[in-house]
Design a protein around this motif. Structure first.
Motif, short mmCIF file in Angstrom:
data_model
loop_
_atom_site.label_atom_id
_atom_site.label_comp_id
_atom_site.label_asym_id
_atom_site.label_seq_id
_atom_site.Cartn_x
_atom_site.Cartn_y
_atom_site.Cartn_z
N ASP A 98 -4.94 10.14 2.20
CA ASP A 98 -4.81 9.52 3.52
C ASP A 98 -4.56 10.55 4.62
O ASP A 98 -4.04 10.21 5.67
CB ASP A 98 -3.70 8.48 3.49
CG ASP A 98 -3.96 7.39 2.46
OD1 ASP A 98 -5.08 6.83 2.47
OD2 ASP A 98 -3.07 7.11 1.64
N ASN A 99 -4.93 11.81 4.37
CA ASN A 99 -4.67 12.84 5.37
C ASN A 99 -5.48 12.65 6.66
O ASN A 99 -5.18 13.26 7.67
CB ASN A 99 -4.89 14.25 4.79
CG ASN A 99 -6.29 14.46 4.29
OD1 ASN A 99 -7.11 13.56 4.29
ND2 ASN A 99 -6.55 15.67 3.84
N ASP A 100 -6.48 11.77 6.64
CA ASP A 100 -7.23 11.47 7.85
C ASP A 100 -6.42 10.62 8.84
O ASP A 100 -6.83 10.42 9.98
CB ASP A 100 -8.55 10.78 7.52
CG ASP A 100 -8.40 9.58 6.61
OD1 ASP A 100 -7.35 9.43 5.96
OD2 ASP A 100 -9.36 8.79 6.52
N LEU A 101 -5.24 10.16 8.43
CA LEU A 101 -4.35 9.41 9.33
C LEU A 101 -3.46 10.31 10.17
O LEU A 101 -2.81 9.84 11.10
CB LEU A 101 -3.46 8.46 8.52
CG LEU A 101 -4.14 7.20 8.00
CD1 LEU A 101 -3.24 6.49 7.00
CD2 LEU A 101 -4.49 6.28 9.15
N VAL A 102 -3.41 11.59 9.87
CA VAL A 102 -2.55 12.51 10.61
C VAL A 102 -3.14 12.76 11.98
O VAL A 102 -4.30 13.17 12.10
CB VAL A 102 -2.36 13.84 9.84
CG1 VAL A 102 -1.54 14.82 10.66
CG2 VAL A 102 -1.71 13.60 8.49
N SER A 106 10.11 14.19 3.19
CA SER A 106 9.17 15.05 3.92
C SER A 106 8.38 14.27 4.97
O SER A 106 7.73 14.87 5.82
CB SER A 106 8.20 15.70 2.94
OG SER A 106 7.37 14.72 2.34
N GLY A 107 8.40 12.93 4.89
CA GLY A 107 7.63 12.11 5.82
C GLY A 107 6.14 12.10 5.51
O GLY A 107 5.34 11.68 6.35
N GLN A 108 5.76 12.52 4.33
CA GLN A 108 4.35 12.57 3.94
C GLN A 108 3.91 11.35 3.13
O GLN A 108 2.72 11.16 2.93
CB GLN A 108 4.07 13.84 3.13
CG GLN A 108 4.32 15.12 3.91
CD GLN A 108 3.33 15.27 5.07
OE1 GLN A 108 2.13 15.16 4.89
NE2 GLN A 108 3.86 15.50 6.26
N GLU A 109 4.87 10.56 2.66
CA GLU A 109 4.54 9.37 1.87
C GLU A 109 5.14 8.15 2.57
O GLU A 109 6.30 8.15 2.96
CB GLU A 109 5.10 9.50 0.45
CG GLU A 109 4.49 10.66 -0.31
CD GLU A 109 5.18 10.89 -1.64
OE1 GLU A 109 6.10 10.15 -2.00
OE2 GLU A 109 4.81 11.87 -2.32
N LEU A 145 0.85 -1.19 0.00
CA LEU A 145 0.00 0.00 0.00
C LEU A 145 0.88 1.24 0.00
O LEU A 145 1.90 1.27 0.68
CB LEU A 145 -0.88 0.05 1.25
CG LEU A 145 -1.97 -0.98 1.40
CD1 LEU A 145 -2.60 -0.88 2.78
CD2 LEU A 145 -3.03 -0.78 0.34
N GLU A 146 0.46 2.24 -0.74
CA GLU A 146 1.13 3.52 -0.70
C GLU A 146 0.23 4.49 0.06
O GLU A 146 -0.94 4.67 -0.30
CB GLU A 146 1.41 4.03 -2.11
CG GLU A 146 2.44 3.18 -2.83
CD GLU A 146 2.75 3.68 -4.24
OE1 GLU A 146 2.14 4.67 -4.69
OE2 GLU A 146 3.62 3.06 -4.87
N ILE A 147 0.77 5.09 1.11
CA ILE A 147 0.03 6.02 1.96
C ILE A 147 0.55 7.43 1.68
O ILE A 147 1.74 7.68 1.77
CB ILE A 147 0.23 5.68 3.45
CG1 ILE A 147 -0.15 4.23 3.75
CG2 ILE A 147 -0.52 6.66 4.34
CD1 ILE A 147 -1.59 3.89 3.52
N ASP A 148 -0.36 8.35 1.34
CA ASP A 148 0.01 9.74 1.07
C ASP A 148 -0.74 10.64 2.04
O ASP A 148 -1.95 10.83 1.92
CB ASP A 148 -0.33 10.12 -0.37
CG ASP A 148 0.23 11.46 -0.77
OD1 ASP A 148 0.56 12.28 0.13
OD2 ASP A 148 0.35 11.72 -1.98
#
Length: 153
Positions: free
Chosen positions: A39-43, A145-148, A31-34
């Motif tokens: 996937d910003n609901d994971l922050v 950036s730690g965003q992906e 899976l690729e998480i962005d």
């Protein structure tokens, strides 16, 4: 004689393992998480997302689906953990754990509660009948950036 003793030592070391694994069959995960977009609901601590179907070509979601959780590692840093949604005690594809906002997830069938983020994201049972941990997947940052992030097994 030395060769025999060496082989005996290796055999004993391998046979004394206390590691137990459930009967959940192996299934590929990718899976690729962005965190910037889809996937910003994971922050945020203890935020979680259950992914049961591939969202893009090439994604694989394990045996029952993948649970991705924002948690805290053993050093106190925010990180991501991922687990198969299948309860390892039940080991049935249709019985999946239900995460909550306290860093744990519970099996609706056997009632076992598992650590998914609160105690380092081990997947270990904290209450209930299961003696098996959740199947954990590797999550690694895919960008400076730690965003992906990428989830694999």
């Amino acid at each position: 004689m030395k060769r025999f003793l060496f082989c005996l030592l290796i055999l004993l070391a391998c046979s004394c393992s206390k590691f137990e694994e459930s009967d959940i069959p192996y299934a590929p995960v990718y899976l690729e998480i962005d965190l910037r977009f889809g996937d910003n609901d994971l922050v945020g601590i203890y935020n979680h997302k259950s992914i049961t179907k591939a969202r893009t070509a090439g994604e694989k979601t394990g045996y029952s689906g993948v649970l991705v959780v924002c948690g805290i590692d053993s050093y106190g840093n925010t990180t991501y953990f991922a687990f198969d949604l299948c309860c390892p005690h039940e080991a049935k594809r249709n019985i999946i754990i239900e995460p909550n906002n306290a860093g744990t997830a519970t099996c609706p069938e056997c009632g076992t509660e598992y650590d998914i983020a609160a105690y380092g994201g081990t997947g270990a049972p904290v209450n209930g009948v299961s003696k098996y941990p959740l199947r954990r997947y590797t999550v690694s940052s895919n960008s400076s950036s730690g965003q992906e992030w990428v989830v694999i097994n």
